[in-house]
Structure formats: structure tokens, C-alpha cells
Design an enzyme around this catalytic site. Sequence first.
Site, PDB file in Angstrom:
ATOM      1  N   TRP A 169       0.667  -1.078   0.148  1.00 58.83           N
ATOM      2  CA  TRP A 169      -0.017  -0.223  -0.012  1.00 58.83           C
ATOM      3  C   TRP A 169       0.908   1.302   0.028  1.00 58.83           C
ATOM      4  CZ3 TRP A 169      -5.003   1.432   0.044  1.00 58.83           C
ATOM      5  CH2 TRP A 169      -5.341   3.008   0.568  1.00 58.83           C
ATOM      6  N   ASN A 171       0.130   5.730   0.514  1.00 57.81           N
ATOM      7  CA  ASN A 171      -0.445   7.086   0.132  1.00 57.81           C
ATOM      8  C   ASN A 171       0.440   8.053   0.234  1.00 57.81           C
ATOM      9  OD1 ASN A 171      -1.199   5.621   3.247  1.00 57.81           O
ATOM     10  ND2 ASN A 171      -1.565   7.876   3.480  1.00 57.81           N
ATOM     11  N   ASP A 172       0.279   9.234   0.949  1.00 58.76           N
ATOM     12  CA  ASP A 172       0.725  10.522   0.905  1.00 58.76           C
ATOM     13  C   ASP A 172       2.081  10.174   0.356  1.00 58.76           C
ATOM     14  OD1 ASP A 172      -1.637  10.915   1.998  1.00 58.76           O
ATOM     15  OD2 ASP A 172      -0.662  12.164   3.382  1.00 58.76           O
TER      16      ASP A 172
END
Length: 356
Positions: A169, A171-172
Amino acid sequence: MKNKELSQMFKPWTARIAAGVVFGVLVIGLVVLYYSLQNRTSPTSSPQVMSDQLSFPFQTKEDSVLHIWLRATASEAAKVSIPSPSSSNPTRSIQTNETGEFEFHEVRLGAEQGLTALTWSTLTTNVSYAYVYEPSKVLDEGIRIIYITPAARNSHYGDSYHFRPPLGWMNDPNGFSKLNDNYHLFYQHYPHTLKWHAMHWGHAVSKDLVNWVHMPIFLRPDIIVTQKHKGNGGIFSGSAIPLPNNQGLRLFYTDDISDKEPKKEYQRSVITLDGIMPAGESEVILPNPPTPDQVANLTGDFRDPNAFMGPDGKWKMILGSYNGKGGVLLLYSTDDPTGATGWAFVNVIWEDDRLA
Ligand SMILES: *[C@@H]1O[C@H](CO)[C@@H](O)[C@H](O)[C@H]1NC(C)=O
Ligand SMILES: *[C@@H]1O[C@H](CO)[C@@H](O)[C@H](O)[C@H]1NC(C)=O
Ligand SMILES: *[C@@H]1O[C@H](CO)[C@@H](O)[C@H](O)[C@H]1NC(C)=O
């Protein structure tokens, strides 16, 4: 397509052929289903002798470092063996009894060079991720991945300009910065599945912002995050500034662990000198959000430090919080040219009321 053309397409004979095709497909589908159910209900019809041993070969070089995450599947300890390339030394092994979160191990393999392998039994051992790298070359060549568990493998989209982690995974983006010839990109990452969980900082470098090489995982969360908080927390977002004379980078991030003192969310900093791994332990730079006297009604939200050079030549930092009505942007400043100490609250630079 025009209406007239459409009506011509659906002449009765076309409809009859279509119905025939649909019927044919249904019959074939039922036959396939029948045979697959037959196979399922009689597993002894195709006996298979499966070995529980897995082995993944790789080369070790002069300064190779192995990073591997593993856990035990049962009551017996998990064990990964690494035979000596020259067979003159004993086989190394990595062991753990941990059955919860995958446990990180670093092994310096440099003394012996040649072809070796990671070997384990699937009965006792579950490996999630393993790679090897040479600190002398990793900024140019990246890590060499040895194994990724099926649960964390990305689907294949072919080439694209979108940066993707090697597994798991993301994200940011965090700590986008430049050190010597390389742009550095860190990112919110969980390597062991394709879902958000205990946050790590992944890392990649590029010389041209188009071609990226994957680096060792830069920051890993405290074990408390997975043991006590179901993976809810970890190394949250942050930013990077250069150290004086471009000697390295200073990274800032939010540590999010609810029952750890001093606070739920607080700010930490760590440096890297080689641009590969952290140099030493991270330190708390802002243990507490502003006091109620300084800013009224702030919740426990206190995160995502974004540091930058202010117009007065001093390092500034913006942090995000919340006051029950909307987001609050907090400005901090320090006189310390290294950004390591002296961070003090200046004022609120923006308050939002859209969540009131
Ligand atoms: C695993 O647990 C057993 C039994 O408690 C112990 O003897 C062994 O040293 C442990 N192994 C590791 C790698 O922690
Ligand atoms: C190993 O872990 C993966 C998750 O990463 C899981 O899907 C798999 O079932 C596990 N295998 C065993 C033998 O526990
Ligand atoms: C803080 O919350 C109280 C109670 O909701 C409210 O009366 C007050 O106006 C708030 N102060 C600020 C600065 O938002």
C-alpha cells in the site's frame, strides 16, 4: 449510431442467431461447472506430493545487506536459512516466534560473496518481503527484490509515469527533497498487504524525476502500533530539509501512537547522512500541541509537519490540527540552522469552519 441503423440491426433473424449463441454459452458453462464441482468433491482423484520447502536464490556482493520480514505460522519458531555461498561457513539462520505482525530482520551478508538463497518451510514460516542491497550502489541501482508474498503483490499495469511502490500500500508522498545528484521521494507505506495499516516510510530516488529506483524501507513503526493498536498508527506524513552544507537530510514526521507518552500525535525528527537509511534514533521535537491559552479548542489532531525556509532565513513548520469547526494551520519556527531543536509555536495562520 442512428436509430434507423439500430432498427436494421435487430431484424428477427439476428435475434434468433443471438438467442442461439446465448443458449450455446449456457450449455458450455453448465458442463464446465459440473466437471469443476466433480473435481472439488473428489480431491483424491489427483494426488499431488507437495514440498513445503521454498527456496529463492540471490547473489551476495561485497557489502550486501538483507532486509527480511517474517513471522511464525504455528507454535514452532519460524526459520529462514541462508546457506554459505562457498559452503565453507555454516548456514546462517533467521528465527522468530512472533505470530502477529511480520517481524523485521537486517542481516549483513557482505563477508562472503556468491550465489546463495533464502530457504524456508511454509509449515513453520511466513515470509512477506525480502530484498538485498549494497549501500555502495543502492542510490544508483536500487534494491534487488528476492521475494514478495502474494498478498502484497501489485497488479501489472505495464509501464506508466505513475510512481508505484514495489509492493503493498502507498498513500501520501513525504519528504520530497534533493541530496547531491538524487531527488528523494518518501511515501506513506504498508508493505505486507494492499490495505492501509501500520504506517512505514517507503523510499525511492531519481536523477531525472522520471526514472525511479526503489530503496530500502526508511522508517518502520514501533511494534506497539501492531501489538496494541491493530495497526492503527505509525510513522505518519512529514517533510524534509537539507542539513547545513548539504551533508544530509533532516526528516520530520508525526508519530501516531495513542497510548504512548507524551501525546497521541507528536512530532519527531531523524536525519540521514547517506540518503539511504536513518543515522541514529529519531527524536521528539514537539511533544505537545499548543496550550489552550495559545489556541482554544484544539483536539488531539496535531500532525503532518511541513518544514520550509522562511523569508527571515529561519526554518518554519506548518502543522495541521482541528478545533471542532474545521482545520487549523499552526505555524512554528526555530532559530536552529539544523532544525533539530528550538521549535516554538508562532501563531495560527489559518482557521477553517467548513466542518462546523
Ligand atoms: C521460541 O520459543 C521457544 C520456546 O519458548 C524458545 O526455546 C526459543 O528460543 C524461541 N525462539 C526464538 C527465535 O525466539
Ligand atoms: C502468509 O501471510 C499471508 C499474508 O501476507 C497470508 O495470505 C497467507 O495465508 C499466510 N500463509 C500462511 C501459511 O500462514
Ligand atoms: C471554543 O469552543 C467554545 C464552546 O463550543 C466556543 O464557545 C468558543 O467560541 C470556541 N472558541 C474558539 C476560539 O473557537
